[in-house]
Design a protein around this motif. Structure first.
Motif, PDB file in Angstrom:
ATOM      1  N   ALA A   1     -61.504 -16.012 -13.005  1.00 35.60           N
ATOM      2  CA  ALA A   1     -62.963 -16.086 -13.099  1.00 35.60           C
ATOM      3  C   ALA A   1     -63.512 -17.269 -12.303  1.00 35.60           C
ATOM      4  O   ALA A   1     -64.608 -17.190 -11.735  1.00 35.60           O
ATOM      5  N   SER A   2     -62.764 -18.354 -12.230  1.00 29.81           N
ATOM      6  CA  SER A   2     -63.213 -19.520 -11.470  1.00 29.81           C
ATOM      7  C   SER A   2     -63.279 -19.207  -9.977  1.00 29.81           C
ATOM      8  O   SER A   2     -64.276 -19.520  -9.305  1.00 29.81           O
TER       9      SER A   2
ATOM     10  N   ASN B   1     -63.226 -11.825  -4.177  1.00 35.48           N
ATOM     11  CA  ASN B   1     -63.005 -11.303  -5.517  1.00 35.48           C
ATOM     12  C   ASN B   1     -61.609 -10.696  -5.642  1.00 35.48           C
ATOM     13  O   ASN B   1     -60.886 -10.949  -6.609  1.00 35.48           O
TER      14      ASN B   1
ATOM     15  N   SER C   1     -66.139 -16.851  -9.322  1.00 35.67           N
ATOM     16  CA  SER C   1     -67.438 -17.526  -9.318  1.00 35.67           C
ATOM     17  C   SER C   1     -67.709 -18.211  -7.990  1.00 35.67           C
ATOM     18  O   SER C   1     -68.835 -18.152  -7.457  1.00 35.67           O
TER      19      SER C   1
END
Length: 431
Positions: free
Chosen positions: A370-371, A393, A374
């Protein structure tokens, strides 16, 4: 292939039949949407589909709790508790989506619906997700009870009915409303019939065998699986919102088709791995030394099938994209295919970890993923580059999955060694 791997593969295939049939049906549904709908309507369809998918993932630990606690408490109590946790997750997704719709309704990708119409569609998708979340709990219960036909009805039956309703809507009145209407009506009908069927078969009267050794608290399941669902949903579903905001409806439609086809191997092997959760809880309480062998065998099976499936879907993507009227995105497709396939190969590890009382195992890897996600999202929004985000991604997913396979397996092996030693000590003390 050894007899053990053959036996495991047969159990995996049996447990996966219903979900795999359902996915083949529901794969055809967005392709029909792309064929029947104008670009702006299909862009809205894409956004609504993320709501239903995220809501099924964010179950507050309901399905995981069913796997870990089945046979240790009353089946009725377990189903009610797990269904409540799953339904609350779906409700939360609906509320969050409604708030996100406020700014998103001003983008070009949302132009097909008015503000009020969008809110109504989100509400209907959320209601459908509540019904579907309860169906997922019932299907998991059927797996543990070896009720293959009931499980197939709860999964494949809902998919076929949804497809029929949505397709009829698309033909008669081409609109993105076909998706929420199909999901909600089919889920409600199959839920009612499914509960009656399982009650008639005595599924809610299963024998309680005792709590087992050192059970993980319900609160741990709730917070860990909720956090895992939030992170996983943001990574796997939030991409369409970012792509739509950066690139507009045409690129979003092309990305949606690439995403759907690239996800096929992941869905295939994740559903094959469901059987691992049905075996692992019982094995952990009776023969924990066998768990590492189950993990290695099931991961090997999933990896082999993933390679074969990836070859097939690659050819399928280039055949189907142009007739649907969307651009072919080879870089995006192969990036997503590699990332999603790696996620699928981690499925046996995740299912097994939850069943033996390690629901927090994947949290660290999801936080890392997720980091990176982001960072890629912020860079994409700043530079207005959809390709940058799509590749970034996929990279975040791949790096996280490889790390998880390494450290997660070690943790499972260690847990099983401790359980085996504890079982030996208890046996010595009893004699």
């Amino acid at each position: 292939m050894s007899a053990q791997i053959q036996s495991l593969f047969r159990r995996m295939l049996s447990a996966a039949t219903g979900p795999l049939v359902s996915f083949l049906v529901l794969l055809a549904l967005p392709l029909c949407g792309a064929a029947f709908l104008p670009t702006d309507q299909f862009a809205m369809w894409t956004i609504l589909s993320t709501i239903t998918t995220v809501a099924l993932s964010l179950d507050f630990g309901g399905v995981a709790l069913t796997s870990a606690r089945f046979g240790t408490i009353s089946t009725v109590r377990l189903v009610v508790q797990s269904s409540a946790l799953s339904s609350v997750g779906a409700l939360v997704v609906g509320i969050v989506s409604a708030f996100l719709w406020i700014p998103y309704s001003q983008t070009a990708s949302a132009r097909a619906f008015s503000f009020e119409e969008g809110l109504a569609a989100i509400a209907l998708c959320s209601l459908a997700a509540i019904f579907r979340s309860t169906l997922a709990v019932l299907a998991q219960t059927a797996l543990h009870l070896n009720q293959a036909y009931a499980r197939m009805f709860l999964t494949a039956g809902q998919a076929f009915l949804c497809f029929g309703i949505a397709l009829a809507f698309l033909v008669s009145r081409p609109s993105a409303w076909a998706l929420p209407v199909g999901w909600s009506v089919s889920s409600a009908v199959v839920l009612i019939i499914g509960v009656i069927w399982m009650a008639w078969k005595g599924a809610f009267q299963a024998t309680v065998s005792g709590q087992g050794h050192n059970p993980t608290s319900t609160f741990t399941f709730v917070w860990s699986r909720t956090l895992a669902s939030l992170l996983g949903s943001a990574i796997l579903q939030g991409d369409r919102w970012i792509i739509g905001a950066v690139a507009g409806p045409e690129f979003l439609a092309a990305y949606e088709v690439a995403w759907r086809v690239a996800a096929l191997p992941r869905f295939l092997i994740q559903n094959l791995a469901i059987a691992v959760s049905g075996d692992a809880g019982h094995l952990y309480r009776t023969a924990p030394r066998r768990i590492p062998r189950v993990l290695r065998s099931s991961t090997l099976i999933c990896a082999g099938i993933a390679i074969l499936a990836s070859v097939g879907v690659s050819a399928f993507y280039f055949v189907v994209a142009e007739p649907l009227g969307v651009d072919v995105l080879p870089t995006v497709f192969f990036s997503l295919l590699g990332a999603f396939t790696l996620i699928g190969i981690t499925a046996p590890l995740s299912f097994l970890a939850v069943a033996i009382g390690l629901p927090t195992l994947d949290i660290a890897y999801l936080i890392l993923t997720a980091s990176i996600f982001s960072v890629a999202g912020i860079a994409s929004l700043y530079l207005h580059s959809a390709i940058l985000f799509a590749v970034g991604n996929a990279l975040s997913i791949s790096v996280g999955a490889l790390w998880y396979l390494h450290y997660g397996s070690s943790k499972v092996y260690e847990r099983c060694r401790h359980a085996a030693r504890a079982a030996t000590l208890r046996m010595i003390e009893s004699t």
